[in-house]
Every structure is written in C-alpha cells, then in structure tokens.
Scaffold this active site. Sequence first.
Site, PDB file in Angstrom:
ATOM      1  N   ARG A   1      10.737 -44.853   1.670  1.00 18.71           N
ATOM      2  CA  ARG A   1      11.519 -45.295   2.832  1.00 18.71           C
ATOM      3  C   ARG A   1      10.755 -45.014   4.122  1.00 18.71           C
ATOM      4  NH1 ARG A   1      13.497 -46.009  -1.153  1.00 18.71           N
ATOM      5  NH2 ARG A   1      12.557 -48.024  -0.759  1.00 18.71           N
TER       6      ARG A   1
ATOM      7  N   ASP B   1      16.003 -44.359  10.622  1.00 22.75           N
ATOM      8  CA  ASP B   1      14.703 -44.721  11.187  1.00 22.75           C
ATOM      9  C   ASP B   1      14.611 -44.295  12.651  1.00 22.75           C
ATOM     10  OD1 ASP B   1      15.595 -46.960  13.000  1.00 22.75           O
ATOM     11  OD2 ASP B   1      16.242 -47.818  11.090  1.00 22.75           O
TER      12      ASP B   1
ATOM     13  N   HIS C   1      23.117 -39.591  10.409  1.00 24.43           N
ATOM     14  CA  HIS C   1      22.737 -39.349   9.016  1.00 24.43           C
ATOM     15  C   HIS C   1      21.343 -38.747   8.862  1.00 24.43           C
ATOM     16  CE1 HIS C   1      25.860 -42.696   8.074  1.00 24.43           C
ATOM     17  NE2 HIS C   1      26.430 -41.512   8.194  1.00 24.43           N
TER      18      HIS C   1
ATOM     19  N   SER D   1      29.420 -52.559   8.842  1.00 24.14           N
ATOM     20  CA  SER D   1      30.574 -53.175   8.191  1.00 24.14           C
ATOM     21  C   SER D   1      31.902 -52.556   8.594  1.00 24.14           C
ATOM     22  CB  SER D   1      30.422 -53.054   6.669  1.00 24.14           C
ATOM     23  OG  SER D   1      30.387 -51.682   6.290  1.00 24.14           O
TER      24      SER D   1
END
Length: 230
Positions: free
Chosen positions: A56, A89, A104, A172
Amino acid sequence: MKKIVVLTGAGISAESGISTFRDSDGLWENHRVEDVANFDSWEKNPDLVRQFYNERRKQVLEVQPNEAHKQLTRLENDFDVTIITQNIDNLHERAGSKKIIHLHGEITKACSVSDANEIYDIQGYELKASDIDKNGQALRPFIVFFGEAVPMIEPAIKVCEQADILIIIGTSLVVYPASGLMHYCKKGCKKYLVDPKRPNADLSGITFVQEKASVGVKKVVEEILAKELE
C-alpha cells in the site's frame, strides 16, 4: 474567518490511482483484508501484515495528488480549513493542505506496539522486521487496524462542532464513526456532498453534487468562493 471542515474518503484518492480495500472483492493475496489488517493478524503473522502495508505504501509514494486535492487548498486563503480524512495516504499534505486530521492513521509512519504516541517516519516504502522501538520491539504500521478504537475521532468531533461549512468527498457515509461526524455540525452549517454515486443515506439539508471528486470539488470550491466572498 469562517471555518470549513472537509471530510474525505476513498473516492478522492481513487482518482490518483490508489486502490481501495474493497478492490478485488475485498481480497488481497487470497486473504480477506479484514483478516490481514487487524491486531490479531499482526501478532500471529507480522510479516504478512507488513507486506500488505508495504505494498500500500509503495503505491502511495508512486502516485500524485489530483485536482480535487489541489482545489481544496484554494480555500485556505480566505477560510480556516481543516481536513478530516479517512484515508491513510499523504496526498492532502503533498497538495499543500495545512491542517489535517487522519482518522485511521498514516501509511508513511510506524509506531511502537506498546505506545502509539511513539511514532517514526518510514524511510522509503518498506517497514522491516528490524525496525524497532526504543524497547527493542518491532514497529507496527501507524494504522488503526480493524476493530481498534479511533483515537482522533474526538478532535474531529470538536472541529465539526465549529464548522460553518462542511464538504464531504468520496465517502459512502456508512463507515462509522466517521459517517456520524456530520451530525455534530451546528444548526445552519452549510453541507455539501461530492460523490459519483448517491449514497444510501439521508441527504436532507445537504447539497449533493453527483460528480467524481476532481470535477465536483472544483464546482463546490468555486460556489463557496463566489457566495461567501461576494
């Protein structure tokens, strides 16, 4: 100076080429992501978890901020802007945004297993087993694993309580606790949502801009600058 709070999710980073946890049906190397990115997995197989986040991190370092990230920086000349991101990121930072709350965690950092406040920058993309804290323990990714508490949610709530304008981008509105942040905004807070898909959520009182982030954010930024500075 009016306060603008921006809540961003995976949709804003996807346009830079960052794949989400839900790509490939939520699988990675035939593992469910939830089964890799949790503390039990870290204790049982830290090499596997390190590999997952190293991949990642490598991807993050190879991509660039997109137009949506850049457009948000335009607001900082005339407003007090805080970005609350669910993304791990550093694209907001690289675009030039100054005040960012990472709900997070941050993919470019590692921390001590015993003390999450003992944080280290990762040089390059690899976190190695030989990278240790001051007590000789292997460092873990500075990430909120699935099932862990979200320590930055309280600062995020306080910021939302002061917001005059809230912009939600590429999320979402179903992942808690982040999805509940908009409910802490004071009465009269102007709210925008930018997303190509209409979420399965109550959008009453929200201006919905059904566009991908790079297009929709520019529209919202220009509307705010025109209305608030006229």
